[in-house]
Scaffold this active site. Structure first.
Site, PDB file in Angstrom:
ATOM      1  N   HIS A 165      23.211  -2.921 -14.459  1.00  0.00           N
ATOM      2  CA  HIS A 165      22.818  -3.796 -13.331  1.00  0.00           C
ATOM      3  C   HIS A 165      22.766  -5.251 -13.757  1.00  0.00           C
ATOM      4  CE1 HIS A 165      20.330  -5.239  -9.896  1.00  0.00           C
ATOM      5  NE2 HIS A 165      20.859  -4.210  -9.283  1.00  0.00           N
ATOM      6  N   PHE A 166      23.672  -5.939 -13.977  1.00  0.00           N
ATOM      7  CA  PHE A 166      25.100  -5.632 -13.964  1.00  0.00           C
ATOM      8  C   PHE A 166      25.643  -5.973 -15.327  1.00  0.00           C
ATOM      9  CE2 PHE A 166      23.819  -6.766  -9.658  1.00  0.00           C
ATOM     10  CZ  PHE A 166      24.284  -5.692  -8.926  1.00  0.00           C
TER      11      PHE A 166
END
Length: 152
Positions: free
Chosen positions: A50-51
């Site tokens: 994420h991410f």
């Protein structure tokens, strides 16, 4: 000022790695408010997905960090510590707003005020800040529930 280091935090929250999201309490006033923080590092397990190329702390985890700060304040206010017979559950989030992303290297300051407490249900006004700017805010509700356990 009433402060708490990580050892005292561990006494007042049942959470552990990787889900403990409060590193230090800078100040609290029983029955009223708490100011704590979470150091957000690139080593957080959630950043893997994420991410991968732009690490952003998930908003739901910011809410969880605020709830953990609220839990510490509630336990301290009650003069109690978590046990195997009960747990505080998140039972509501109202008006949640996410204003800026929280990224690796940020220090997430958690500000929680008790709005009211009645029959085991606690309501809080909560704000998360980075560098003095609000990054997220919400009204939170938590409730203490018996879960059984050993030693009755």
């Amino acid at each position: 000022m009433n402060t708490m280091d990580i050892h005292e935090i561990l006494e007042h929250l049942p959470h552990r790695y990787p889900f403990l999201l409060v590193d230090r309490v800078l100040d609290f006033e029983l029955g009223k408010s708490i100011h704590a923080y979470k150091n957000v590092t690139v080593n957080e397990p959630f950043f893997v997905g994420h991410f991968p190329h732009h690490p952003v702390m998930p908003g739901v985890l910011i809410m969880e960090a605020l709830a953990q700060a609220a839990g510490i304040l509630s336990f301290k206010t009650m003069g109690a510590k978590p046990d195997a017979n009960s747990v505080f559950y998140f039972v509501g989030i109202d008006g949640a707003r996410f204003k800026k992303p929280v990224t690796a290297g940020d220090q997430l300051h958690l500000h929680v005020l008790i709005q009211r407490q009645m029959r085991g249900i606690w309501k809080y006004k909560a704000e998360a800040r980075v560098d003095g700017e609000i990054v997220a805010e919400a009204e939170l509700m938590c409730a203490k529930r018996d879960v059984g356990g050993v030693g009755g």
